[in-house]
Design a protein around this motif. Structure first.
Motif, short mmCIF file in Angstrom:
data_model
loop_
_atom_site.label_atom_id
_atom_site.label_comp_id
_atom_site.label_asym_id
_atom_site.label_seq_id
_atom_site.Cartn_x
_atom_site.Cartn_y
_atom_site.Cartn_z
N SER A 3 13.57 1.38 9.67
CA SER A 3 13.60 -0.01 9.24
C SER A 3 13.90 -0.06 7.76
CB SER A 3 12.25 -0.67 9.52
OG SER A 3 11.24 -0.02 8.78
N SER A 4 14.55 -1.12 7.34
CA SER A 4 14.87 -1.29 5.94
C SER A 4 13.84 -2.18 5.28
CB SER A 4 16.26 -1.93 5.79
OG SER A 4 17.23 -1.08 6.35
N ALA A 5 13.33 -1.74 4.15
CA ALA A 5 12.44 -2.59 3.38
C ALA A 5 13.33 -3.49 2.53
CB ALA A 5 11.53 -1.73 2.50
N PRO A 6 13.24 -4.80 2.69
CA PRO A 6 14.13 -5.70 1.94
C PRO A 6 14.08 -5.46 0.44
CG PRO A 6 12.93 -6.92 3.60
CD PRO A 6 12.36 -5.52 3.59
N PHE A 7 12.93 -5.08 -0.08
CA PHE A 7 12.79 -4.83 -1.51
C PHE A 7 13.71 -3.70 -1.97
CE2 PHE A 7 10.92 -2.27 -4.90
CZ PHE A 7 10.82 -3.21 -5.91
N ASP A 8 13.89 -2.69 -1.13
CA ASP A 8 14.64 -1.50 -1.52
C ASP A 8 16.14 -1.67 -1.38
OD1 ASP A 8 12.31 0.10 -2.05
OD2 ASP A 8 12.01 0.19 0.11
N VAL A 9 16.58 -2.45 -0.40
CA VAL A 9 18.01 -2.61 -0.16
C VAL A 9 18.66 -3.29 -1.37
CG1 VAL A 9 19.74 -3.74 1.29
CG2 VAL A 9 17.75 -2.64 2.33
#
Length: 65
Positions: A3-9
């Motif tokens: 899963s992608s953490a929105p903060f990191d993308v």
């Protein structure tokens, strides 16, 4: 997968040295992370700034900026 953490993308990381297979170790948020080049990236990537596209477990999926 993963899963992608929105903060990191969209954040950027600096790759000092690439290992074989389009993999690298990068420093991000105060820790060392595994990173791998996103599919379709260059065969022989260069050191420099890369953008995080996704987080797959403890591996950052990155592309050149």
């Amino acid at each position: 997968s993963g899963s992608s953490a929105p903060f990191d993308v969209g954040q950027t990381v600096e790759v000092a040295q690439w290992q074989s297979g389009g993999r690298a170790r990068v420093r991000y948020r105060g820790a060392d992370w595994d990173a791998r080049l996103a599919p379709g990236g260059p065969t022989h990537p260069r050191p420099g700034s890369y953008r995080i596209l996704a987080v797959d477990g403890n591996c950052l999926v990155i592309e050149s900026v």
